[in-house]
Design a protein around this motif. Structure first.
Motif, PDB file in Angstrom:
ATOM      1  N   ARG A   1     -13.729 -20.749  19.298  1.00  0.00           N
ATOM      2  CA  ARG A   1     -12.756 -21.747  19.763  1.00  0.00           C
ATOM      3  C   ARG A   1     -12.776 -21.850  21.288  1.00  0.00           C
ATOM      4  N   GLN A   2     -12.899 -20.724  21.980  1.00  0.00           N
ATOM      5  CA  GLN A   2     -12.956 -20.742  23.438  1.00  0.00           C
ATOM      6  C   GLN A   2     -14.245 -21.391  23.938  1.00  0.00           C
ATOM      7  N   ILE A   3     -15.329 -21.176  23.222  1.00  0.00           N
ATOM      8  CA  ILE A   3     -16.612 -21.735  23.642  1.00  0.00           C
ATOM      9  C   ILE A   3     -16.653 -23.240  23.412  1.00  0.00           C
ATOM     10  N   VAL A   4     -16.107 -23.690  22.309  1.00  0.00           N
ATOM     11  CA  VAL A   4     -16.177 -25.093  21.937  1.00  0.00           C
ATOM     12  C   VAL A   4     -15.220 -25.956  22.763  1.00  0.00           C
ATOM     13  N   LYS A   5     -14.157 -25.353  23.292  1.00  0.00           N
ATOM     14  CA  LYS A   5     -13.213 -26.119  24.111  1.00  0.00           C
ATOM     15  C   LYS A   5     -13.944 -26.777  25.264  1.00  0.00           C
ATOM     16  N   PRO A   6     -13.578 -28.001  25.574  1.00  0.00           N
ATOM     17  CA  PRO A   6     -14.238 -28.661  26.703  1.00  0.00           C
ATOM     18  C   PRO A   6     -13.880 -27.997  28.036  1.00  0.00           C
ATOM     19  N   LYS A   7     -12.674 -27.462  28.154  1.00  0.00           N
ATOM     20  CA  LYS A   7     -12.254 -26.801  29.387  1.00  0.00           C
ATOM     21  C   LYS A   7     -12.006 -25.330  29.101  1.00  0.00           C
ATOM     22  N   LEU A   8     -12.766 -24.492  29.751  1.00  0.00           N
ATOM     23  CA  LEU A   8     -12.548 -23.064  29.565  1.00  0.00           C
ATOM     24  C   LEU A   8     -11.358 -22.632  30.409  1.00  0.00           C
ATOM     25  N   THR A   9     -10.376 -22.035  29.761  1.00  0.00           N
ATOM     26  CA  THR A   9      -9.180 -21.575  30.462  1.00  0.00           C
ATOM     27  C   THR A   9      -9.100 -20.052  30.426  1.00  0.00           C
ATOM     28  N   LEU A  10     -10.241 -19.421  30.504  1.00  0.00           N
ATOM     29  CA  LEU A  10     -10.286 -17.963  30.428  1.00  0.00           C
ATOM     30  C   LEU A  10     -10.081 -17.338  31.794  1.00  0.00           C
ATOM     31  N   SER A  11      -9.469 -16.174  31.769  1.00  0.00           N
ATOM     32  CA  SER A  11      -9.395 -15.359  32.987  1.00  0.00           C
ATOM     33  C   SER A  11      -9.788 -13.935  32.590  1.00  0.00           C
ATOM     34  N   PRO A  12     -11.095 -13.642  32.565  1.00  0.00           N
ATOM     35  CA  PRO A  12     -11.546 -12.326  32.137  1.00  0.00           C
ATOM     36  C   PRO A  12     -11.143 -11.246  33.128  1.00  0.00           C
ATOM     37  N   GLY A  13     -11.040 -10.022  32.632  1.00  0.00           N
ATOM     38  CA  GLY A  13     -10.679  -8.914  33.505  1.00  0.00           C
ATOM     39  C   GLY A  13     -10.778  -7.587  32.786  1.00  0.00           C
ATOM     40  N   ILE A  14     -10.459  -6.542  33.530  1.00  0.00           N
ATOM     41  CA  ILE A  14     -10.542  -5.178  33.023  1.00  0.00           C
ATOM     42  C   ILE A  14      -9.155  -4.570  33.050  1.00  0.00           C
ATOM     43  N   PHE A  15      -8.790  -3.864  31.979  1.00  0.00           N
ATOM     44  CA  PHE A  15      -7.503  -3.175  31.954  1.00  0.00           C
ATOM     45  C   PHE A  15      -7.696  -1.762  31.421  1.00  0.00           C
ATOM     46  N   ALA A  16      -6.739  -0.894  31.758  1.00  0.00           N
ATOM     47  CA  ALA A  16      -6.772   0.497  31.300  1.00  0.00           C
ATOM     48  C   ALA A  16      -5.929   0.612  30.040  1.00  0.00           C
ATOM     49  N   TYR A  17      -6.451   1.336  29.077  1.00  0.00           N
ATOM     50  CA  TYR A  17      -5.768   1.512  27.795  1.00  0.00           C
ATOM     51  C   TYR A  17      -5.609   2.998  27.515  1.00  0.00           C
ATOM     52  N   GLU A  18      -4.375   3.444  27.353  1.00  0.00           N
ATOM     53  CA  GLU A  18      -4.090   4.849  27.037  1.00  0.00           C
ATOM     54  C   GLU A  18      -4.121   5.021  25.523  1.00  0.00           C
ATOM     55  N   THR A  19      -4.946   5.940  25.052  1.00  0.00           N
ATOM     56  CA  THR A  19      -5.074   6.164  23.615  1.00  0.00           C
ATOM     57  C   THR A  19      -4.411   7.473  23.200  1.00  0.00           C
TER      58      THR A  19
ATOM     59  N   HIS B   1     -12.925  -4.375  29.013  1.00  0.00           N
ATOM     60  CA  HIS B   1     -13.068  -5.729  29.525  1.00  0.00           C
ATOM     61  C   HIS B   1     -12.545  -6.682  28.462  1.00  0.00           C
ATOM     62  N   ALA B   2     -11.592  -7.512  28.845  1.00  0.00           N
ATOM     63  CA  ALA B   2     -11.013  -8.493  27.921  1.00  0.00           C
ATOM     64  C   ALA B   2     -11.487  -9.884  28.309  1.00  0.00           C
TER      65      ALA B   2
ATOM     66  N   ASP C   1      -9.760 -12.553  28.000  1.00  0.00           N
ATOM     67  CA  ASP C   1      -8.658 -13.277  28.608  1.00  0.00           C
ATOM     68  C   ASP C   1      -7.576 -12.281  29.012  1.00  0.00           C
ATOM     69  N   MET C   2      -7.369 -12.080  30.295  1.00  0.00           N
ATOM     70  CA  MET C   2      -6.402 -11.104  30.791  1.00  0.00           C
ATOM     71  C   MET C   2      -4.958 -11.520  30.525  1.00  0.00           C
ATOM     72  N   GLN C   3      -4.729 -12.797  30.287  1.00  0.00           N
ATOM     73  CA  GLN C   3      -3.375 -13.229  29.972  1.00  0.00           C
ATOM     74  C   GLN C   3      -2.920 -12.629  28.645  1.00  0.00           C
ATOM     75  N   GLU C   4      -3.863 -12.287  27.793  1.00  0.00           N
ATOM     76  CA  GLU C   4      -3.551 -11.703  26.495  1.00  0.00           C
ATOM     77  C   GLU C   4      -3.781 -10.189  26.478  1.00  0.00           C
ATOM     78  N   ALA C   5      -3.951  -9.550  27.624  1.00  0.00           N
ATOM     79  CA  ALA C   5      -4.303  -8.130  27.681  1.00  0.00           C
ATOM     80  C   ALA C   5      -3.219  -7.254  27.066  1.00  0.00           C
ATOM     81  N   HIS C   6      -1.950  -7.542  27.345  1.00  0.00           N
ATOM     82  CA  HIS C   6      -0.873  -6.731  26.778  1.00  0.00           C
ATOM     83  C   HIS C   6      -0.856  -6.869  25.250  1.00  0.00           C
ATOM     84  N   GLY C   7      -1.097  -8.074  24.757  1.00  0.00           N
ATOM     85  CA  GLY C   7      -1.168  -8.290  23.316  1.00  0.00           C
ATOM     86  C   GLY C   7      -2.349  -7.570  22.695  1.00  0.00           C
ATOM     87  N   VAL C   8      -3.464  -7.513  23.441  1.00  0.00           N
ATOM     88  CA  VAL C   8      -4.647  -6.803  22.948  1.00  0.00           C
ATOM     89  C   VAL C   8      -4.350  -5.315  22.843  1.00  0.00           C
ATOM     90  N   GLU C   9      -3.682  -4.759  23.852  1.00  0.00           N
ATOM     91  CA  GLU C   9      -3.310  -3.336  23.812  1.00  0.00           C
ATOM     92  C   GLU C   9      -2.450  -3.038  22.594  1.00  0.00           C
TER      93      GLU C   9
END
Length: 159
Positions: free
Chosen positions: A77-95, A131-132, A134-142
């Motif tokens: 879905r992100q690739i097919v979108k005409p406008k990429l609205t991604l903000s990739p980044g790196i976050f730390a995850y405590e396991t 590495h995520a 989309d960093m806007q969703e990083a907390h949700g990914v954690e």
């Protein structure tokens, strides 16, 4: 768990030999009879009954397949979108997983699902740098990793 599984397999093979039925169906009947016998005698086993672990492994495999499909469609879905609205980044995850194969399994599951990639594990093996897409969703990914993968891995590895 391994002893219980081997005992169940031995009962199934003995059943096949006694019934002179060397077919898959004969083996499955023997396996079910062995499972029934072991269920009746499970209080004599020092460890928890093995079908729980088998079921936890099946659930972990199902979770992996579900996550592969869902995350693949998210990436498409992100690739097919005409406008990429991604903000990739790196976050730390405590396991909370123990170092060793629990941590290795979590890293493999995260790397297999599109959208996340493990970059490094800290020296104390408690922090993962991910590495995520989309960093806007990083907390949700954690939160998602903790509630799905970690929980399923703990069900499989811990009693």
């Amino acid at each position: 768990m391994a002893f219980q599984l081997l005992l169940n397999l031995a009962i199934a093979f003995v059943w096949m030999l006694l019934m002179r039925d060397m077919t898959i169906s004969g083996f499955l009947v023997g396996l079910l009879i062995g499972l029934l016998l072991m269920t009746l005698m499970r209080r004599f086993f020092p460890r928890p009954f093995y079908p729980r672990k088998v079921w936890a492994c099946v659930k972990l495999l199902g979770l992996l397949l579900k996550e592969l499909v869902v995350s693949s469609f998210a990436v498409i879905r992100q690739i097919v979108k005409p406008k990429l609205t991604l903000s990739p980044g790196i976050f730390a995850y405590e396991t909370e997983l123990h170092p060793g194969w629990e941590l290795t399994l979590l890293c493999a599951l995260m790397n297999l699902t599109p959208g996340t990639l493990l970059l490094e594990v800290s020296h104390d093996e408690k922090t993962l740098y991910i590495h995520a897409m989309d960093m806007q969703e990083a907390h949700g990914v954690e939160k998602h990793i903790r509630e799905t993968f970690e929980k399923a891995i703990m069900e499989v590895t811990r009693s």
